[in-house]
Write an enzyme that holds these catalytic residues in place. Structure first.
Site, PDB file in Angstrom:
ATOM      1  N   ASP A 145       0.751  -1.399   0.011  1.00  0.00           N
ATOM      2  CA  ASP A 145      -0.048   0.062   0.089  1.00  0.00           C
ATOM      3  C   ASP A 145       0.617   1.267  -0.069  1.00  0.00           C
ATOM      4  O   ASP A 145       0.285   2.290   0.473  1.00  0.00           O
ATOM      5  CB  ASP A 145      -0.803   0.053   1.148  1.00  0.00           C
ATOM      6  CG  ASP A 145      -1.932  -0.892   1.166  1.00  0.00           C
ATOM      7  OD1 ASP A 145      -2.201  -1.388  -0.061  1.00  0.00           O
ATOM      8  OD2 ASP A 145      -2.571  -1.121   2.129  1.00  0.00           O
ATOM      9  N   CYS A 199     -17.785 -17.381  -6.873  1.00  0.00           N
ATOM     10  CA  CYS A 199     -19.215 -16.688  -6.116  1.00  0.00           C
ATOM     11  C   CYS A 199     -20.415 -17.134  -6.618  1.00  0.00           C
ATOM     12  O   CYS A 199     -21.416 -17.114  -5.756  1.00  0.00           O
ATOM     13  CB  CYS A 199     -19.003 -15.202  -6.548  1.00  0.00           C
ATOM     14  SG  CYS A 199     -17.693 -14.347  -5.551  1.00  0.00           S
ATOM     15  N   CYS A 209     -24.759  -4.796   2.391  1.00  0.00           N
ATOM     16  CA  CYS A 209     -23.901  -3.711   2.527  1.00  0.00           C
ATOM     17  C   CYS A 209     -24.892  -2.358   3.218  1.00  0.00           C
ATOM     18  O   CYS A 209     -25.763  -1.963   2.798  1.00  0.00           O
ATOM     19  CB  CYS A 209     -23.411  -2.979   1.360  1.00  0.00           C
ATOM     20  SG  CYS A 209     -22.504  -1.464   1.193  1.00  0.00           S
ATOM     21  N   CYS A 225     -18.971   3.919   0.796  1.00  0.00           N
ATOM     22  CA  CYS A 225     -18.524   2.751   1.634  1.00  0.00           C
ATOM     23  C   CYS A 225     -18.164   3.253   2.866  1.00  0.00           C
ATOM     24  O   CYS A 225     -17.435   4.253   2.851  1.00  0.00           O
ATOM     25  CB  CYS A 225     -17.258   2.383   0.704  1.00  0.00           C
ATOM     26  SG  CYS A 225     -16.680   1.068   1.669  1.00  0.00           S
TER      27      CYS A 225
END
Length: 357
Positions: A145, A199, A209, A225
């Site tokens: 990162d 999936c 969510c 988000c």
């Protein structure tokens, strides 16, 4: 990239076979190899950026094609070693229990211990040193990162998992609770190859969510988000999203918690990822009473420290506005208003107090 010299080809094949073994010895949970052709991922990235789904994360487009063309970021790169390291800490309070207890603070499980950037970077450096010892010379750079790197597409090509509908990497044996890191190298290694996606027709992550940030399978609107709002976003959290954040003060794991593949997630025994300051089950009001010096001292070495005290208070104010109405909570909010705080924090505290009306 094919190697013409038979001896060098044999050496490269031998190195490729040894990498997972060396990685395991260093505490890495998986090691794979990716080529530097990320053209497919590049197009998807630019389409996503053009739609503005990255919000204020301007760094995602600041470096142009360096993110998707590794040889532009590190000249001479021929292949990428991608690694995975599990992070779910031992003996943590059940995530679902914390989410259902609105007086407690929910912190994404990856952030309960020490900052993973340093931990994983050190392991990657040791892996590079092992390669150097074997080869005599090696040009490389390590990333966790820390630069424009398309870590998830790289990990997919390296066979570490597939991209789930929530846009996180998934693995059949390990779920999704792991960190990723990369080692760019001038070695012409052979790509591991992607694994099959699993999936199927499941859309649990999309349905769960809280802010409906997963617009459709494989498409995330980061501006909605909770992880973005509580970590990356520096401004005032949109009014309509505040009630949906609940008691999540740093990140959100909902789309991972609901994923069936995380039944197979592995517990991390890495001591650096052990829970600090009981952050897995701390009370919101307790964290809210910390002054800035306490925050900086307790968050030393934690990934949480980088959001700063202002965002920390902002997030807690929202969570307290969503918490049960209690006299001590009301008093704590009023007391904080009497202290030197920013206009941003003040605005969120006032909102929280309005929820008592």
């Amino acid at each position: 990239m094919p190697v013409d010299n038979p001896k060098k080809a044999a050496l490269i094949a031998d190195i490729s076979a040894k990498l997972p073994v060396w990685g395991a010895e260093l505490g890495l949970d998986a090691v794979g190899i990716s080529s530097i052709d990320l053209s497919s991922a590049e197009q998807k990235l630019w389409t996503w950026l053009e739609q503005g789904y990255h919000g204020e994360m301007a760094w995602m487009q600041r470096h142009g094609t360096k993110r998707s063309r590794p040889e532009e970021l590190v000249e001479g790169t021929l292949s990428i070693i991608s690694v995975r390291m599990n992070y779910w800490p031992e003996d943590s309070a059940p995530a679902e229990m914390i989410l259902n207890h609105p007086e407690l603070a929910y912190i994404s499980r990856y952030a309960l211990g020490r900052d993973y950037h340093k931990v994983l970077r050190q392991r990657l450096e040791k892996l590079a040193q092992r390669l150097q010892a074997e080869l005599g010379s090696l040009r490389y750079r390590v990333f966790v990162d820390s630069a424009p790197v398309l870590e998830k597409p790289i990990a997919v090509k390296a066979g570490l998992g597939w991209l789930g509908k929530h846009t996180n990497l998934l693995n059949r044996e390990s779920g999704s609770y792991f960190f990723l890191g990369e080692l760019y190298t001038d070695l012409p290694l052979v790509e591991t190859g992607a694994v099959v996606e699993h999936c199927g027709s499941c859309t649990a992550c999309i349905s769960i969510c809280p802010t409906q940030a997963i617009i459709q399978p494989y498409l995330l609107d980061a501006t909605r988000c909770i992880s973005y709002l509580t970590i990356e976003y520096a401004g005032a959290i949109p009014l309509e999203l505040r009630p949906l954040i609940g008691n999540r003060i740093y990140g959100c794991d909902d789309c991972q918690l609901i994923c069936p593949w995380n039944r197979f997630a592995k517990i991390s025994h890495e001591t650096d990822f052990k829970i600090r300051h009981q952050l897995d089950s701390a009370y919101l009001i307790e964290l809210f009473t910390w002054n800035e010096a306490e925050f900086l001292e307790k968050m030393e070495g934690s990934p949480i420290r980088r959001i700063g005290y202002e965002r920390w208070l902002r997030n807690l104010a929202v969570a307290l506005g969503n918490a049960p109405r209690q006299v001590r909570t009301h008093q704590a909010l009023l007391a904080k208003l009497e202290q030197p705080i920013s206009l941003l924090v003040r605005e969120h505290i006032v909102w929280a107090l309005e929820q008592y009306a």
